[in-house]
Motif scaffolding. Structure first.
Motif, PDB file in Angstrom:
ATOM      1  N   THR A 277     -46.386 -18.871 -38.381  1.00 37.90           N
ATOM      2  CA  THR A 277     -46.404 -17.409 -38.255  1.00 37.90           C
ATOM      3  C   THR A 277     -46.757 -16.720 -39.575  1.00 37.90           C
ATOM      4  O   THR A 277     -46.213 -17.055 -40.619  1.00 37.90           O
ATOM      5  CB  THR A 277     -45.011 -16.899 -37.799  1.00 37.90           C
TER       6      THR A 277
ATOM      7  N   MET B 114     -50.292 -10.180 -39.626  1.00 36.99           N
ATOM      8  CA  MET B 114     -51.659  -9.664 -39.782  1.00 36.99           C
ATOM      9  C   MET B 114     -51.660  -8.196 -39.387  1.00 36.99           C
ATOM     10  O   MET B 114     -51.304  -7.857 -38.249  1.00 36.99           O
ATOM     11  CB  MET B 114     -52.649 -10.454 -38.915  1.00 36.99           C
TER      12      MET B 114
ATOM     13  N   ARG C 299     -48.504  -7.093 -37.626  1.00 30.57           N
ATOM     14  CA  ARG C 299     -48.004  -7.806 -36.441  1.00 30.57           C
ATOM     15  C   ARG C 299     -47.971  -9.309 -36.708  1.00 30.57           C
ATOM     16  O   ARG C 299     -48.876  -9.842 -37.350  1.00 30.57           O
ATOM     17  CB  ARG C 299     -48.907  -7.550 -35.230  1.00 30.57           C
ATOM     18  N   THR C 300     -46.971  -9.968 -36.137  1.00 35.70           N
ATOM     19  CA  THR C 300     -46.914 -11.420 -36.307  1.00 35.70           C
ATOM     20  C   THR C 300     -47.964 -12.089 -35.424  1.00 35.70           C
ATOM     21  O   THR C 300     -48.216 -11.660 -34.299  1.00 35.70           O
ATOM     22  CB  THR C 300     -45.533 -11.973 -35.900  1.00 35.70           C
ATOM     23  N   ILE C 301     -48.531 -13.139 -35.972  1.00 40.38           N
ATOM     24  CA  ILE C 301     -49.464 -13.959 -35.191  1.00 40.38           C
ATOM     25  C   ILE C 301     -49.225 -15.426 -35.553  1.00 40.38           C
ATOM     26  O   ILE C 301     -48.634 -15.723 -36.591  1.00 40.38           O
ATOM     27  CB  ILE C 301     -50.942 -13.602 -35.479  1.00 40.38           C
ATOM     28  N   ASN C 302     -49.698 -16.300 -34.691  1.00 36.06           N
ATOM     29  CA  ASN C 302     -49.691 -17.721 -35.020  1.00 36.06           C
ATOM     30  C   ASN C 302     -51.016 -18.035 -35.714  1.00 36.06           C
ATOM     31  O   ASN C 302     -52.076 -17.936 -35.087  1.00 36.06           O
ATOM     32  CB  ASN C 302     -49.566 -18.567 -33.750  1.00 36.06           C
TER      33      ASN C 302
ATOM     34  N   LYS D 174     -59.167  -8.236 -42.705  1.00 34.58           N
ATOM     35  CA  LYS D 174     -57.761  -8.063 -42.302  1.00 34.58           C
ATOM     36  C   LYS D 174     -56.822  -8.265 -43.497  1.00 34.58           C
ATOM     37  O   LYS D 174     -57.187  -8.867 -44.507  1.00 34.58           O
ATOM     38  CB  LYS D 174     -57.396  -9.086 -41.217  1.00 34.58           C
TER      39      LYS D 174
ATOM     40  N   SER E 163     -41.218 -13.283 -38.951  1.00 36.40           N
ATOM     41  CA  SER E 163     -40.906 -12.594 -37.693  1.00 36.40           C
ATOM     42  C   SER E 163     -39.798 -11.563 -37.924  1.00 36.40           C
ATOM     43  O   SER E 163     -39.825 -10.468 -37.362  1.00 36.40           O
ATOM     44  CB  SER E 163     -40.467 -13.596 -36.614  1.00 36.40           C
TER      45      SER E 163
ATOM     46  N   ALA F 284     -37.336 -11.010 -31.072  1.00 39.24           N
ATOM     47  CA  ALA F 284     -38.322 -11.031 -32.163  1.00 39.24           C
ATOM     48  C   ALA F 284     -38.553 -12.443 -32.704  1.00 39.24           C
ATOM     49  O   ALA F 284     -39.649 -12.770 -33.150  1.00 39.24           O
ATOM     50  CB  ALA F 284     -37.882 -10.111 -33.293  1.00 39.24           C
TER      51      ALA F 284
ATOM     52  N   GLY G 297     -40.396 -16.607 -30.580  1.00 35.62           N
ATOM     53  CA  GLY G 297     -41.569 -17.472 -30.727  1.00 35.62           C
ATOM     54  C   GLY G 297     -41.475 -18.406 -31.915  1.00 35.62           C
ATOM     55  O   GLY G 297     -42.462 -19.013 -32.305  1.00 35.62           O
TER      56      GLY G 297
ATOM     57  N   ALA H 245     -44.363 -15.242 -26.266  1.00 39.69           N
ATOM     58  CA  ALA H 245     -43.604 -14.826 -27.450  1.00 39.69           C
ATOM     59  C   ALA H 245     -44.344 -13.692 -28.154  1.00 39.69           C
ATOM     60  O   ALA H 245     -45.522 -13.450 -27.891  1.00 39.69           O
ATOM     61  CB  ALA H 245     -43.471 -16.026 -28.390  1.00 39.69           C
TER      62      ALA H 245
ATOM     63  N   GLN I 174     -45.706 -13.362 -31.031  1.00 38.40           N
ATOM     64  CA  GLN I 174     -46.952 -13.741 -31.720  1.00 38.40           C
ATOM     65  C   GLN I 174     -48.110 -13.868 -30.729  1.00 38.40           C
ATOM     66  O   GLN I 174     -49.252 -13.540 -31.058  1.00 38.40           O
ATOM     67  CB  GLN I 174     -46.781 -15.094 -32.436  1.00 38.40           C
TER      68      GLN I 174
END
Lengths: 165, 285
Positions: A49, A52, A55-58, A70, A108, A127, A130, B100, B102
């Motif tokens: 995680t 970006m 916002r959180t992203i994988n 970005k 996160s 939150a 994930g 989730a 993400q």
């Protein structure tokens, strides 16, 4: 090869990369930021995680080429000269066991608390839903997030509800 | 690694032209499936067209008769849109319980549709809300009902030169709901899901649409059951006739699969929770 410019932890990096390079590999291999971990590589575990544009992203599910322009925050960018209150809170409550999931957990948490410092326990659990902890130390992690809320409020001078702080 | 061509068009027209000129391009939406497939070498790509810079595909617009959702709208965007929560509650629930955070931040409604998974969460909801898909290509625009698209999938599925640009949902004032049964709440891929949209007047059903997912190759509407519910009191919607009808529909759809005995029972509870979420707000946890 494609040229990308990505801002990571406030620094802009321009690199020529393979179009199919994942953001995770860009961070770890190109920038040598090893705090972002690879777990499942399928977007299930959340070890990779990052944040970006808020916002959180994988990062295992995103091409670095797609991130041109970005802004990324990795675990290396969370604290400054001192640890971030979230990191201090995790250490104080003993939320860290093997530590592999913790960078993702911290990010996160940061994404949540930056938007909602008064998040409820349910919102905290959602939150971090994930982010899998293979040591199963969720209870301490949730406690860590709650302590981080207190610490962040204190640092914003909101700890005392009577208004004296 | 062999050379890969990567396009990141900023305008829809540019993307459509690229699609027209490029043999076998991989369209990249949220990437939550495609990137895994590429990385695990389950899918070989030569040209990638990344749609993430095309602003028009990321917008939600509303007019008097319908809402238009761009195909690159993420599930997080759907959750945050007040009109979707207010008028298309089933879609809101679906988005809220989609994977989730993400994944919700990246996965797009268009990607969910085009992947055409049997368990795609958004498809039963769109079917129950009488939604339509809008495809664009150099030949123009093609609009097709979600139900027709999936009931006649081999003929109607997206063509190599097309891009899904919008999902249109009519503003009919339906009460709508959604429920998904997964192994781990929202994080899991649905084992079975149901979407219900209905209109009632003074406790009598005027219209109801029920769509089921993960109980067949593609989600589908159970129109025979919908018909018998019309002009019945709301209480009839939880009657044995309806529940047995659903059980039969699931049996017929997957009778040769090992999951059939479980799913034909589970569908009843999943449908009732979807119905209750439509009638009484969120019961979806």
């Amino acid at each position: 090869m494609v040229e990308v410019t990505i801002t990571v932890n406030g620094t802009s990096y321009t690199r020529k990369i393979h179009p199919l390079m994942r953001l995770l590999d860009f961070l770890r291999d190109e920038l040598k930021l090893k705090g972002t971990k690879e777990g499942c590589g399928e977007g299930e575990c959340g070890a990779c995680t990052v944040i970006m544009d808020g916002r959180t992203i994988n990062s295992c599910l995103v091409l670095a080429a797609s991130c041109d322009g970005k802004e990324i925050i990795t675990i290396e960018g969370v604290g400054g000269a001192e640890l971030h209150p979230i990191q201090r809170a995790f250490l104080e409550v003993g939320a860290v066991q093997c530590g592999y999931c913790i960078p993702g957990m911290v990010l996160s948490t940061k994404a949540l608390l930056d938007k909602n410092l008064d998040a409820t326990e349910e919102e905290i659990k959602e939150a971090i839903s994930g982010n899998l902890c293979r040591c199963t130390g969720y209870q301490k992690i949730v406690e860590g997030v709650k302590l981080a809320q207190t610490k962040m409020k204190e640092s914003r001078g909101e700890a005392c509800e009577c208004g004296r702080s | 690694m062999e050379s890969i061509i990567f396009h990141q068009p900023r305008y829809l027209g540019e993307a459509i032209q690229l699609l027209h000129e490029t043999p076998n391009p991989a369209l990249l939406a949220g990437g939550t499936d495609l990137i895994i497939d590429i990385n695990k070498e389950r899918k070989k790509v030569e040209t990638v067209i990344d749609l993430s810079r095309i602003e028009v595909l990321k917008t939600i617009t509303v007019n008097e008769i319908e809402i238009e959702i761009g195909s690159m709208v993420t599930f997080a965007n759907l959750c945050e849109n007040p009109i979707i929560k207010q008028e298309f509650f089933g879609l809101f629930l679906c988005a809220k319980h989609f994977a989730a955070p993400q994944i919700r931040n990246m996965a797009t409604i268009g990607g969910n549709i085009i992947n055409a998974s049997a368990a795609a969460d958004s498809v039963p909801v769109i079917m129950s809300l009488e939604g339509k898909f809008v495809f664009n290509s150099v030949e123009g625009e093609r609009i097709i009902c979600a139900v027709e698209y999936f009931s006649n999938y081999e003929k109607e599925k997206i063509k190599p030169h097309e891009v899904l640009t919008k999902i249109k949902l009519p503003r009919k004032g339906y009460l709508s709901g959604f429920y998904k049964l997964g192994k781990r709440n929202s994080l899991a891929i649905a084992r079975i899901n149901a979407a219900v949209s209905l209109k009632e007047k003074e406790g009598v059903v005027e219209k109801i649409n029920i769509a089921l997912g993960a109980v067949g190759r593609y989600p589908f509407r159970v129109t025979e059951i919908e018909k018998i519910c019309v002009e019945k009191p709301l209480s009839y919607l939880e009657s044995d006739e309806v529940l047995i009808g659903l059980e039969t529909a699931v049996y017929e759809s997957i009778k040769n699969r090992p999951t059939m005995p479980f799913k034909k029972e589970a569908v009843k509870g999943v449908y009732i929770l979807a119905l209750q979420s439509a009638l009484g707000g969120e019961l979806n946890g």
